[in-house]
Design an enzyme around this catalytic site. Structure first.
Site, PDB file in Angstrom:
ATOM      1  N   ASN A   1      -3.574 -88.334 111.828  1.00  0.00           N
ATOM      2  CA  ASN A   1      -3.750 -86.987 112.380  1.00  0.00           C
ATOM      3  C   ASN A   1      -4.084 -86.065 111.211  1.00  0.00           C
ATOM      4  OD1 ASN A   1      -3.577 -84.527 113.619  1.00  0.00           O
ATOM      5  ND2 ASN A   1      -1.355 -84.586 113.941  1.00  0.00           N
ATOM      6  N   TRP A   2      -5.357 -85.724 111.105  1.00  0.00           N
ATOM      7  CA  TRP A   2      -5.786 -84.926 109.944  1.00  0.00           C
ATOM      8  C   TRP A   2      -5.487 -83.440 110.091  1.00  0.00           C
ATOM      9  CZ3 TRP A   2     -11.200 -87.307 108.321  1.00  0.00           C
ATOM     10  CH2 TRP A   2     -10.945 -88.527 107.669  1.00  0.00           C
ATOM     11  N   LYS A   3      -5.060 -83.023 111.273  1.00  0.00           N
ATOM     12  CA  LYS A   3      -4.727 -81.615 111.517  1.00  0.00           C
ATOM     13  C   LYS A   3      -5.907 -80.720 111.076  1.00  0.00           C
ATOM     14  CE  LYS A   3       0.042 -82.986 111.041  1.00  0.00           C
ATOM     15  NZ  LYS A   3       1.409 -82.691 110.696  1.00  0.00           N
TER      16      LYS A   3
ATOM     17  N   HIS B   1       1.502 -82.433 120.433  1.00  0.00           N
ATOM     18  CA  HIS B   1       2.030 -82.444 119.068  1.00  0.00           C
ATOM     19  C   HIS B   1       2.958 -81.241 118.892  1.00  0.00           C
ATOM     20  CE1 HIS B   1       2.310 -82.232 114.740  1.00  0.00           C
ATOM     21  NE2 HIS B   1       1.954 -83.510 114.730  1.00  0.00           N
TER      22      HIS B   1
ATOM     23  N   GLU C   1       3.293 -79.197 116.608  1.00  0.00           N
ATOM     24  CA  GLU C   1       2.632 -77.986 116.095  1.00  0.00           C
ATOM     25  C   GLU C   1       1.941 -77.231 117.235  1.00  0.00           C
ATOM     26  OE1 GLU C   1       0.462 -79.930 112.954  1.00  0.00           O
ATOM     27  OE2 GLU C   1       2.363 -80.278 111.922  1.00  0.00           O
TER      28      GLU C   1
ATOM     29  N   GLU D   1       8.129 -88.317 117.555  1.00  0.00           N
ATOM     30  CA  GLU D   1       8.068 -87.609 116.276  1.00  0.00           C
ATOM     31  C   GLU D   1       9.214 -86.600 116.181  1.00  0.00           C
ATOM     32  OE1 GLU D   1       3.916 -87.597 114.429  1.00  0.00           O
ATOM     33  OE2 GLU D   1       3.961 -85.957 115.846  1.00  0.00           O
TER      34      GLU D   1
ATOM     35  N   GLY E   1       6.171 -83.707 108.172  1.00  0.00           N
ATOM     36  CA  GLY E   1       5.728 -82.960 106.993  1.00  0.00           C
ATOM     37  C   GLY E   1       6.844 -82.578 106.036  1.00  0.00           C
TER      38      GLY E   1
ATOM     39  N   SER F   1       6.601 -88.168 108.361  1.00  0.00           N
ATOM     40  CA  SER F   1       6.719 -88.537 106.948  1.00  0.00           C
ATOM     41  C   SER F   1       6.572 -90.036 106.667  1.00  0.00           C
ATOM     42  CB  SER F   1       8.027 -88.008 106.366  1.00  0.00           C
ATOM     43  OG  SER F   1       8.027 -86.593 106.413  1.00  0.00           O
TER      44      SER F   1
ATOM     45  N   GLY G   1       0.440 -88.006 109.281  1.00  0.00           N
ATOM     46  CA  GLY G   1      -0.196 -86.753 108.908  1.00  0.00           C
ATOM     47  C   GLY G   1      -0.613 -86.777 107.446  1.00  0.00           C
TER      48      GLY G   1
HETATM   49  P1  PGA Z   1       3.494 -86.162 108.567  1.00  0.00           P
HETATM   50  O1  PGA Z   1       2.904 -85.662 109.977  1.00  0.00           O
HETATM   51  O2  PGA Z   1       3.131 -87.621 108.441  1.00  0.00           O
HETATM   52  O3  PGA Z   1       2.828 -85.299 107.547  1.00  0.00           O
HETATM   53  O4  PGA Z   1       4.970 -85.983 108.630  1.00  0.00           O
HETATM   54  C1  PGA Z   1       3.045 -86.442 111.115  1.00  0.00           C
HETATM   55  C2  PGA Z   1       2.470 -85.691 112.285  1.00  0.00           C
HETATM   56  O5  PGA Z   1       2.501 -84.456 112.300  1.00  0.00           O
HETATM   57  O6  PGA Z   1       1.973 -86.313 113.227  1.00  0.00           O
END
Ligand code: PGA
Length: 253
Positions: free
Chosen positions: A10-12, A99, A101, A171, A177, A217, A238
């Site tokens: 997931n490159w966001k 997600h 976010e 998640e 993150g 993470s 991510g």
């Molecule tokens: P992260 O993000 O690997 O940076 O914790 C995971 C995600 O948001 O799907």
């Protein structure tokens, strides 16, 4: 037959056109297609403007490209939104929905997530649906009831046929993150819990078949232990998916 592990990047909101295309070209150059893809499905989710070119670059390979979001209407006066029908027209057949976010920053509630889910499924777009509890939820030991509620309000409104197009991504929000993953034990317990409630709702066949990914993470050092834990069918990654050496290591682990 062993289920394929599913690795999703997931490159966001990262990478411009050049960064996106050179990552994908290098990734495809360095990956040993036969060795990796026979037991893994690898999906990369770049930003909207680069989905089309990303799909063109991955044509003829086993790499799949996904969108990070979708809107729940077919078309019309919804400035700035992207529909299922637009994604389909550029060959995108996978989308991430729910997600944390999107839920927290863009206030997407479960009602709109359910609508997004339904429109994607209507267009036969596969969904990677994210669920997860907050730090406070876990501190109060409410993680299981929260996860069950999230599923009840969304996924569990789907038919058996629709469920076949869905992957779940567990998640824990406190692990996204932050650099601190859930422990293997916490992951195993939650994944088992999720599989059991799918079993109660849809029976054995579906609950064994559904893929439950872990996200939060994951990096090249912990990926193998997490992804090969009981009831874990893959990972949603991510930060560590943005560095090609690290992502290659994760995919090869
Ligand atoms: P992260 O993000 O690997 O940076 O914790 C995971 C995600 O948001 O799907």
């Amino acid at each position: 037959m062993m289920k394929k592990k599913i690795i999703v990047a997931n490159w966001k909101m990262n990478y411009d056109l050049h960064e996106t295309t050179s990552f994908l070209r290098n990734f495809l150059k360095y990956i040993n297609e036969k060795k990796i893809f026979h037991n893994k499905e690898v999906i990369i989710a770049p930003s909207f403007p680069f989905l089309h070119i990303s799909n063109q670059i991955s044509q003829g390979t086993s790499l799949k490209i996904a969108a990070q979001n979708i809107y729940f209407k077919e078309k019309g006066s919804y400035t700035g939104e992207i529909s299922a029908y637009m994604l389909k027209s550029i060959g995108i057949n996978i989308v991430i929905i729910g997600h944390s976010e999107r839920r927290n920053i863009f206030f997407e509630d479960e009602n709109s997530l359910l609508k997004k889910l339904k429109i994607a499924l209507k267009h036969k777009i596969k969904v990677i649906f994210c669920i997860g509890e907050t730090y406070e939820d876990r501190n109060k030991n409410n993680q299981y009831s929260i996860i069950e509620k999230q599923l009840n309000n969304t996924i569990f409104n789907c038919s058996t046929d629709e469920i076949k197009l869905i992957h779940i991504a567990y998640e824990p929000i406190w692990a996204i993150g932050t650099g601190s993953t859930a422990t293997i034990n916490q992951i195993k317990k939650m994944h088992k819990f999720i599989r059991n409630i799918f079993n109660k709702k849809y029976g054995n066949f579906i609950s064994n078949k559904i893929s439950i990914l872990y996200g939060g993470s994951i990096n090249h050092l912990n990926a193998k232990d997490i992804i090969y834990s009981d009831n874990v069918d893959g990972g949603l990654i991510g930060k560590s998916s943005l560095k090609i050496e690290q992502f290659l290591k994760i995919v090869q682990s």
